[in-house]
Design a protein around this motif. Sequence first.
Motif, short mmCIF file in Angstrom:
data_model
loop_
_atom_site.label_atom_id
_atom_site.label_comp_id
_atom_site.label_asym_id
_atom_site.label_seq_id
_atom_site.Cartn_x
_atom_site.Cartn_y
_atom_site.Cartn_z
N MET A 1 -5.43 6.64 -20.11
CA MET A 1 -5.64 6.26 -18.73
C MET A 1 -4.64 5.15 -18.38
SD MET A 1 -9.08 5.12 -16.71
CE MET A 1 -9.77 6.74 -16.94
N ALA A 2 -3.95 5.30 -17.27
CA ALA A 2 -2.97 4.32 -16.83
C ALA A 2 -3.63 3.30 -15.90
CB ALA A 2 -1.82 5.00 -16.10
N ASN A 3 -3.41 2.03 -16.19
CA ASN A 3 -3.87 0.96 -15.32
C ASN A 3 -2.80 0.72 -14.26
OD1 ASN A 3 -6.23 0.49 -16.80
ND2 ASN A 3 -5.14 -0.83 -18.21
N VAL A 4 -3.22 0.68 -12.99
CA VAL A 4 -2.26 0.52 -11.90
C VAL A 4 -2.68 -0.60 -10.96
CG1 VAL A 4 -1.60 2.96 -11.99
CG2 VAL A 4 -3.33 2.23 -10.37
N ALA A 5 -1.67 -1.16 -10.30
CA ALA A 5 -1.88 -2.12 -9.22
C ALA A 5 -1.06 -1.63 -8.03
CB ALA A 5 -1.45 -3.52 -9.64
N ILE A 6 -1.47 -2.02 -6.85
CA ILE A 6 -0.78 -1.62 -5.63
C ILE A 6 -0.40 -2.89 -4.87
CG2 ILE A 6 -0.98 -0.42 -3.41
CD1 ILE A 6 -3.08 1.41 -4.80
N TYR A 7 0.87 -2.96 -4.47
CA TYR A 7 1.32 -4.06 -3.61
C TYR A 7 1.93 -3.46 -2.35
CZ TYR A 7 3.74 -7.99 -1.62
OH TYR A 7 4.18 -8.94 -0.74
N TYR A 8 1.46 -3.91 -1.20
CA TYR A 8 1.92 -3.39 0.08
C TYR A 8 2.28 -4.56 0.97
CZ TYR A 8 2.19 -0.06 3.94
OH TYR A 8 2.64 0.75 4.96
N ARG A 9 3.51 -4.57 1.50
CA ARG A 9 3.94 -5.58 2.48
C ARG A 9 4.12 -4.88 3.82
NH1 ARG A 9 8.63 -9.57 0.89
NH2 ARG A 9 6.96 -10.40 -0.38
N LEU A 10 3.36 -5.31 4.82
CA LEU A 10 3.42 -4.71 6.14
C LEU A 10 4.77 -4.95 6.80
CD1 LEU A 10 0.27 -5.28 5.63
CD2 LEU A 10 0.09 -5.23 8.09
N THR A 11 5.17 -4.03 7.66
CA THR A 11 6.33 -4.25 8.51
C THR A 11 5.83 -4.96 9.77
OG1 THR A 11 6.10 -2.12 9.64
CG2 THR A 11 7.48 -2.16 7.66
N LYS A 12 6.76 -5.38 10.61
CA LYS A 12 6.39 -6.12 11.83
C LYS A 12 5.41 -5.35 12.71
CE LYS A 12 10.55 -8.86 12.56
NZ LYS A 12 11.69 -9.11 13.46
N SER A 13 5.59 -4.05 12.79
CA SER A 13 4.80 -3.26 13.74
C SER A 13 3.56 -2.61 13.14
CB SER A 13 5.69 -2.18 14.35
OG SER A 13 6.18 -1.32 13.33
N GLU A 14 3.32 -2.79 11.87
CA GLU A 14 2.16 -2.12 11.25
C GLU A 14 0.86 -2.86 11.52
OE1 GLU A 14 3.16 0.43 7.40
OE2 GLU A 14 3.72 -1.67 7.16
N ASP A 15 -0.17 -2.07 11.67
CA ASP A 15 -1.52 -2.58 11.88
C ASP A 15 -2.26 -2.57 10.54
OD1 ASP A 15 -3.95 -3.20 13.49
OD2 ASP A 15 -4.55 -1.22 12.75
N THR A 16 -2.94 -3.65 10.24
CA THR A 16 -3.64 -3.78 8.96
C THR A 16 -4.65 -2.66 8.74
OG1 THR A 16 -3.40 -6.18 9.10
CG2 THR A 16 -4.97 -5.35 7.50
N GLY A 17 -5.37 -2.30 9.78
CA GLY A 17 -6.36 -1.22 9.66
C GLY A 17 -5.74 0.10 9.28
N GLN A 18 -4.60 0.41 9.88
CA GLN A 18 -3.90 1.66 9.55
C GLN A 18 -3.39 1.63 8.11
OE1 GLN A 18 -0.99 1.52 12.70
NE2 GLN A 18 -2.09 3.07 13.90
N VAL A 19 -2.92 0.48 7.68
CA VAL A 19 -2.40 0.35 6.31
C VAL A 19 -3.52 0.52 5.30
CG1 VAL A 19 -1.39 -1.27 4.67
CG2 VAL A 19 -0.39 -1.00 6.93
N ILE A 20 -4.67 -0.04 5.57
CA ILE A 20 -5.81 0.10 4.66
C ILE A 20 -6.21 1.57 4.57
CG2 ILE A 20 -8.27 -0.42 4.37
CD1 ILE A 20 -7.57 -3.25 5.45
N GLN A 21 -6.22 2.26 5.70
CA GLN A 21 -6.53 3.70 5.69
C GLN A 21 -5.49 4.46 4.86
OE1 GLN A 21 -7.03 5.46 9.56
NE2 GLN A 21 -7.06 7.54 8.73
N PHE A 22 -4.20 4.13 5.04
CA PHE A 22 -3.13 4.78 4.28
C PHE A 22 -3.31 4.54 2.77
CE2 PHE A 22 0.98 4.19 2.12
CZ PHE A 22 1.46 5.49 2.18
N LEU A 35 -6.58 3.98 -13.37
CA LEU A 35 -7.61 2.98 -13.11
C LEU A 35 -6.96 1.87 -12.28
CD1 LEU A 35 -10.44 1.82 -13.59
CD2 LEU A 35 -9.55 0.76 -15.67
N ILE A 36 -7.46 1.65 -11.09
CA ILE A 36 -6.87 0.67 -10.18
C ILE A 36 -7.38 -0.72 -10.55
CG2 ILE A 36 -6.63 -0.07 -7.79
CD1 ILE A 36 -7.03 2.95 -7.11
N LYS A 37 -6.43 -1.60 -10.91
CA LYS A 37 -6.76 -2.95 -11.32
C LYS A 37 -6.69 -3.95 -10.17
CE LYS A 37 -7.19 -3.58 -15.51
NZ LYS A 37 -8.44 -3.70 -16.23
N GLY A 38 -6.03 -3.57 -9.06
CA GLY A 38 -5.95 -4.47 -7.92
C GLY A 38 -5.11 -3.90 -6.80
N VAL A 39 -5.45 -4.30 -5.58
CA VAL A 39 -4.69 -3.92 -4.39
C VAL A 39 -4.35 -5.22 -3.66
CG1 VAL A 39 -4.72 -2.69 -2.19
CG2 VAL A 39 -5.88 -1.71 -4.19
#
Length: 95
Positions: A1-22, A35-39
């Motif tokens: 099982m691979a342990n993963v983390a996700i890092y996302y940096r919004l662009t100027k025009s992105e909405d936080t709600g849309q990013v969370i849905q994505f 296995l997700i270790k963090g977002v």
Amino acid sequence: MANVAIYYRLTKSEDTGQVIQFINEEIHKFDDQHLIKGVFVDDHKDRTQLNELVNQPLHEIDKLFINEEIDDEFDWKLLNELAKTEGFTIHLLSE
């Protein structure tokens, strides 16, 4: 099982709600072998969550998923050097 983390940096025009849905949609695409270790999500030009990420025990993750190459040269080099020393790989979420 691979342990993963996700890092996302919004662009100027992105909405936080849309990013969370994505991110939720992307997480559902992972198979049972991940296995997700963090977002971590930062606003445009912010690095608070990036600092949180680099202070995690990164040797425990196998893959770091990011939304795009980080345009800040220091942050991009930092993540690449950490990947080498801590033994994880960096992938784009769209891969």
